[in-house]
Design a protein around this motif. Structure first.
Motif, PDB file in Angstrom:
ATOM      1  N   SER A   1       0.817  -1.208   0.000  1.00  0.00           N
ATOM      2  CA  SER A   1       0.000   0.000   0.000  1.00  0.00           C
ATOM      3  C   SER A   1       0.853   1.262   0.000  1.00  0.00           C
ATOM      4  CB  SER A   1      -0.946  -0.003   1.195  1.00  0.00           C
ATOM      5  OG  SER A   1      -0.191   0.034   2.381  1.00  0.00           O
ATOM      6  N   HIS A   2       2.131   1.132   0.393  1.00  0.00           N
ATOM      7  CA  HIS A   2       3.003   2.296   0.336  1.00  0.00           C
ATOM      8  C   HIS A   2       3.288   2.689  -1.117  1.00  0.00           C
ATOM      9  CE1 HIS A   2       4.705   1.208   4.548  1.00  0.00           C
ATOM     10  NE2 HIS A   2       3.413   1.366   4.522  1.00  0.00           N
TER      11      HIS A   2
ATOM     12  N   GLN B   1      -2.336   2.750  -4.146  1.00  0.00           N
ATOM     13  CA  GLN B   1      -3.601   2.455  -3.482  1.00  0.00           C
ATOM     14  C   GLN B   1      -4.423   1.431  -4.255  1.00  0.00           C
ATOM     15  OE1 GLN B   1      -4.695   3.921  -0.391  1.00  0.00           O
ATOM     16  NE2 GLN B   1      -2.490   4.205  -0.373  1.00  0.00           N
TER      17      GLN B   1
ATOM     18  N   PHE C   1      -5.830  -1.531  -2.266  1.00  0.00           N
ATOM     19  CA  PHE C   1      -6.824  -0.999  -1.337  1.00  0.00           C
ATOM     20  C   PHE C   1      -8.143  -0.770  -2.073  1.00  0.00           C
ATOM     21  CE2 PHE C   1      -8.150   3.091   0.989  1.00  0.00           C
ATOM     22  CZ  PHE C   1      -8.996   2.397   1.826  1.00  0.00           C
ATOM     23  N   SER C   2      -8.082  -0.046  -3.197  1.00  0.00           N
ATOM     24  CA  SER C   2      -9.295   0.226  -3.974  1.00  0.00           C
ATOM     25  C   SER C   2      -9.921  -1.068  -4.464  1.00  0.00           C
ATOM     26  CB  SER C   2      -8.972   1.089  -5.186  1.00  0.00           C
ATOM     27  OG  SER C   2      -8.176   2.155  -4.812  1.00  0.00           O
TER      28      SER C   2
ATOM     29  N   LYS D   1     -11.694  -2.776  -1.723  1.00  0.00           N
ATOM     30  CA  LYS D   1     -12.903  -2.032  -1.374  1.00  0.00           C
ATOM     31  C   LYS D   1     -14.051  -2.418  -2.301  1.00  0.00           C
ATOM     32  CE  LYS D   1     -11.497   2.280  -1.021  1.00  0.00           C
ATOM     33  NZ  LYS D   1     -11.474   3.724  -0.771  1.00  0.00           N
TER      34      LYS D   1
ATOM     35  N   ASP E   1      -9.002  -1.421   5.173  1.00  0.00           N
ATOM     36  CA  ASP E   1      -8.438  -0.086   5.306  1.00  0.00           C
ATOM     37  C   ASP E   1      -7.132   0.019   4.527  1.00  0.00           C
ATOM     38  OD1 ASP E   1      -6.450  -1.232   6.810  1.00  0.00           O
ATOM     39  OD2 ASP E   1      -7.131  -0.432   8.725  1.00  0.00           O
ATOM     40  N   GLN E   2      -6.456   1.155   4.637  1.00  0.00           N
ATOM     41  CA  GLN E   2      -5.259   1.404   3.828  1.00  0.00           C
ATOM     42  C   GLN E   2      -4.116   0.429   4.139  1.00  0.00           C
ATOM     43  OE1 GLN E   2      -2.983   4.841   4.976  1.00  0.00           O
ATOM     44  NE2 GLN E   2      -4.200   5.127   6.826  1.00  0.00           N
TER      45      GLN E   2
ATOM     46  N   GLU F   1      -1.407   2.748 -12.515  1.00  0.00           N
ATOM     47  CA  GLU F   1      -0.605   2.906 -11.307  1.00  0.00           C
ATOM     48  C   GLU F   1       0.886   2.857 -11.631  1.00  0.00           C
ATOM     49  OE1 GLU F   1      -1.023   1.400  -6.799  1.00  0.00           O
ATOM     50  OE2 GLU F   1      -0.252  -0.072  -8.190  1.00  0.00           O
TER      51      GLU F   1
END
Lengths: 104, 221
Positions: free
Chosen positions: A5-6, A9, A12-13, A16, A41-42, A97
């Motif tokens: 995640s660093h 994102q 994460f997305s 979600k 979460d992140q 990305e």
């Protein structure tokens, strides 16, 4: 997993988008938990609800578990519902990305 | 503190004095469970009842009954890898709902921890569960120094492989693969061009040949 995640994102997305779907999370402790993805979460911490299948021989206490919170860094694999994953979209997002990462 | 060491840590009377008074820098009490709370490690190491706190950094349990210098236990939150609401079940006579935790601990006896409020209702437990979730979110894993330089264990190897695979995957999708595709396309076009040219030439040659044959024939006639 949390380190990814660093870099972006995307995961994460992506996770979600799977909220409300049934997934199986395999922990580094070999415990497998099947449940409905409640939130993420992140740090890719995962909250599951309506847990149904766990390794009851190794972790007898997990039988009576309904909801749980899993630390992102201890997740080894997440089994996804293949019908819910838009591979084309995921590939496109990975491209976007990677392009953004190159700019940095 | 490195992972895999014996956890959680015992609190001694001198350091905590029967209530949660010693907080480290930046630490504050986030949640206090009302009433007595029973603490059980592993499959039945019952520590008895006590007071249970969640600070913004750790879970702290202070025993009602002190035994020598032992006054309770505390554990840094990032060592709690998983926590859950577990209903009462027949296994080892657990008759009350509890918060069940797994700890990143090689010590088998301290791999699991159960936090059992002895008073209250189901709401009590969901409030406690929510507090656990909140504090867990406040405490992500500490950054590991020198990561990527050395490979320490299987987890690191797996982590590295996953990262590498993902990198390769994204790179393939974007740079390399597209480049290769473009190259292939150009080659294809060039090949097609050559083929067409060859065909044209062949045709032309054939035509020429035929023409000359005809001409030759005419001459011969």
């Amino acid at each position: 997993m949390s380190r990814i995640s660093h870099n972006g994102q995307l995961f994460f997305s992506f996770f979600k988008s799977l909220v409300g779907k049934e997934i199986i999370v395999e922990l580094k402790s070999d415990l497998c938990i099947k449940g409905t993805l409640h939130s993420v979460d992140q740090y890719l911490n995962i909250k599951l609800k309506d847990i149904s299948v766990v390794d009851s021989e190794k972790f007898p206490h997990m039988i009576s578990v309904q909801n749980c919170f899993i630390r992102g860094s201890v997740v080894r694999y997440v089994q996804l519902p293949s019908a819910e994953v838009d591979i084309q979209l995921l590939q496109d997002s990975a491209r976007v990305e990677a392009r953004e990462l190159k700019k940095k | 503190m490195p992972l895999g060491k014996i956890l959680p840590t015992e609190i001694t009377v001198t350091s905590e004095e029967k209530s949660l008074t010693t907080l480290s820098n930046g630490e504050e009490i986030y949640f206090r469970q009302p009433g007595r709370v029973r603490l059980i490690f592993g499959t039945g190491k019952d520590e008895g009842t006590g007071q249970f706190y969640l600070t913004n950094q750790r879970a702290v349990w202070i025993a009602d009954a002190t035994e020598g210098e032992k006054a309770g236990w505390h554990i840094d939150f990032y060592h709690i890898t998983c926590h859950a609401v577990a209903k009462a079940n027949s296994f080892d006579g657990q008759t009350q709902d509890c918060i069940y935790c797994q700890l990143d601990n090689e010590e088998e006896d301290y791999y699991e921890m159960r936090v059992i409020p002895t008073e209250g209702t189901a709401t009590t437990l969901s409030t406690l569960y929510k507090a656990f979730c909140d504090v867990a979110e406040m405490n992500p894993d500490p950054e590991e120094e020198g990561e990527g330089d050395f490979i320490f264990n299987e987890e690191e190897v797996n982590g590295n492989i996953q990262r590498m695979l993902r990198q390769i995957y994204t790179e393939c999708l974007t740079g390399e693969l597209r480049h290769q595709l473009r190259k292939d396309n150009l080659t294809m076009k060039r090949l097609e061009g050559t083929k067409m040219k060859t065909k044209k030439q062949t045709l032309k040659e054939e035509t020429n040949c035929r023409e000359s044959t005809i001409r030759g024939g005419q001459v011969a006639e």
